[in-house]
Design an enzyme around this catalytic site. Structure first.
Site, PDB file in Angstrom:
ATOM      1  CB  SER A  61      -0.888   0.005   1.247  1.00 55.58           C
ATOM      2  OG  SER A  61      -0.117   0.366   2.369  1.00 55.58           O
ATOM      3  CE  LYS A  62      -1.532   6.805  -2.974  1.00 52.11           C
ATOM      4  NZ  LYS A  62      -2.981   6.963  -2.965  1.00 52.11           N
TER       5      LYS A  62
END
Ligand code: GLU
Length: 481
Positions: A250-251
């Site tokens: 994820s980010k």
């Protein structure tokens, strides 16, 4: 049946590596079967969708070498079609208007929670009488449209990656909303699961290949295909890309968008090669370094793994370095020019052939393109500066004498690949020291450091720019004798 696949990104962020990898598998599959690769921009989330993300996504796909055969089509331009299809389901009694208020839905979920039941819509408005509907409308309630899901249905499909997958109708959360609230004589904005199916039918998509995070949508979508009277595509759910801890990338894991990888100095060919390996085990004959076209010739879903694929920076770096090490100097120069320009080196006034020699010199030293500016600095700037280690080297006994002898020899004969050894020998003889000491000191003097690319080649390049003698003289000011 001809193969038609699609990548359907939502432009709510930059092109994510997960989406790009899904695009790779779709592209490879289409190429392998001589099929069609369609780009569809799923931009119905008006608040979060942005044109600059669409641009970033298209640029990223092109950069990686995955051009599309059809599209882009935009879902926001197709709303009339979706509404027509919602109406069709309403007319057939397969969907209905539900008038629940948000407060009522919350209360229903609270009750379910209190009874330890999974949250779901309990289908309470499935059989409203015309009078009940009229009463809700009179209250000013705006209905959503819900699609009927039979609790007793069993949905089974043969997934291209996961083989037989089975879901029960009762696990799908009750009758599903397919269009958001609107006045009772209208149809509100349609929702994701519905528009995807309408589009995939309309675009005659034969294989829906997408990330495993969509697997829970597929049973709902299968019911919609049936309701809309369409035959089913094949579904393939590809493994997710995981971080080192085994969670979905994820980010928070830092770099995740393709444009960031590009800016970091990964090559398109290296990155796309690495992404192909994220979840696909190539046949041994292909090896680990291959072009997209070579992978396409061999690609099949038999070799797509079920387990998530861990993102491995070391592997990516290794693959990228392989591309850089074997890249023709002309091509590498094209890729390095922006990095040199950014570093402020005067590339415009330098000959292309010289720049290509610089590229050839450092190619085998590079893991990423962005390292080139630092690694070649000594070839571009007049005042290189001497590192502590280089200064210490220059101050060793007899180094000054040796370098002085080298400088004198250099003034007497032009430097070339043929003469360079005799110029070095002049230093050895002049100071009566070992050749190793002269070489190390020359490196310190010419490059300002004790490590770097091939010394003789570096020297020849500096010499072509008349930078070697001034630098030797500068180094001599630091030497003690
Ligand atoms: N728009 C969806 C996404 O970006 C893809 C939907 C699909 O592939 O069915 O995740």
């Amino acid at each position: 049946m001809s193969v038609r696949v699609r990548i359907a990104p939502s432009p709510t962020g930059k092109l994510h590596i997960g989406t790009a990898r899904t695009a790779v598998f779709n592209w490879l599959f289409a190429q392998h079967h001589g099929g069609t690769f369609v780009l569809r921009i799923e931009d119905t989330d008006l608040e979060r969708s942005k044109p600059e993300y669409t641009e970033n996504i298209m640029q990223g796909l092109r950069w990686l070498g995955m051009s599309w055969d059809e599209g882009p089509s935009y879902q926001t331009e197709r709303l009339a079609l979706y509404q027509q299809q919602v109406q069709k389901l309403l007319d057939q009694g397969l969907a209905y208007r539900a008038y629940d208020t948000p407060a009522e839905l919350d209360a229903m979920r609270e009750d379910q929670k209190a009874q330890n039941q999974a949250p779901r819509y309990d289908n309470r408005h499935r059989h409203l009488t015309p009078e009940q509907e009229a009463a809700f409308q009179a209250e000013g309630r705006q209905p959503v449209v819900r699609f009927k899901i039979d609790d007793d249905r069993e949905i089974v499909w043969n997934d291209m990656v996961r083989d037989a997958v089975t879901w029960k109708g009762r696990d799908l959360g009750g009758d599903m909303v397919i269009a958001r609230a609107a006045a009772a004589d209208q149809i509100g904005p349609p929702l994701y699961n519905f528009v995807v199916v309408v589009d995939d039918i309309d675009m005659q998509i034969s294989h829906v290949i997408r990330g495993e995070d969509h697997i829970g949508n597929t049973p709902k979508q299968i019911l919609l295909y049936e309701a809309l009277g369409a035959s089913l595509p094949q579904f393939g759910h590809t493994p997710l890309i995981l971080n080192q801890a085994g969670a979905k990338l994820s980010k928070r894991d830092g770099v995740t968008s393709i444009s960031e990888f590009q800016a970091m100095g990964y090559t398109a060919a290296g990155l796309v090669n690495y992404m192909t390996l994220l979840g696909w085990s190539p046949p041994e004959s292909l090896g680990e370094i291959f072009t997209l076209d070579a992978a396409a010739a061999q690609f099949d879903f038999e070799r797509v793994n079920r387990a998530g694929a861990k993102f491995d920076w070391d592997k990516l770096n290794w693959i990228n370095s392989q591309y850089l090490h074997h890249m023709p100097p002309a091509q590498l120069t094209d890729l390095l020019l922006p990095y040199w320009q950014e570093a402020g080196y005067p590339v415009e006034s330098l000959e292309r052939s010289w720049l290509e020699q610089v590229s050839a010199l450092i190619a085998t030293d590079l893991v990423r393109l962005d390292e080139a500016a630092t690694k070649t600095r000594y070839l571009f700037v007049s005042d290189v500066g001497f590192s502590e280690a280089a200064t210490a080297q220059l101050q060793l006994e007899k180094v000054g004498t040796a370098l002085q002898a080298v400088a004198e020899a250099l003034e007497q004969q032009p430097l070339s690949a043929e003469t360079v050894q005799s110029v070095i020998q002049a230093g050895v003889d002049g100071a009566k020291v070992k050749k190793g000491l002269v070489m190390k000191s020359l490196r310190a003097a010419l490059t300002g450091d004790l490590q770097g690319p091939d010394l003789v080649q570096s020297w020849l390049l500096l010499n072509q720019q008349q930078m070697d003698l001034p630098r030797l003289k500068q180094a001599l000011t630091l030497a003690v004798s």
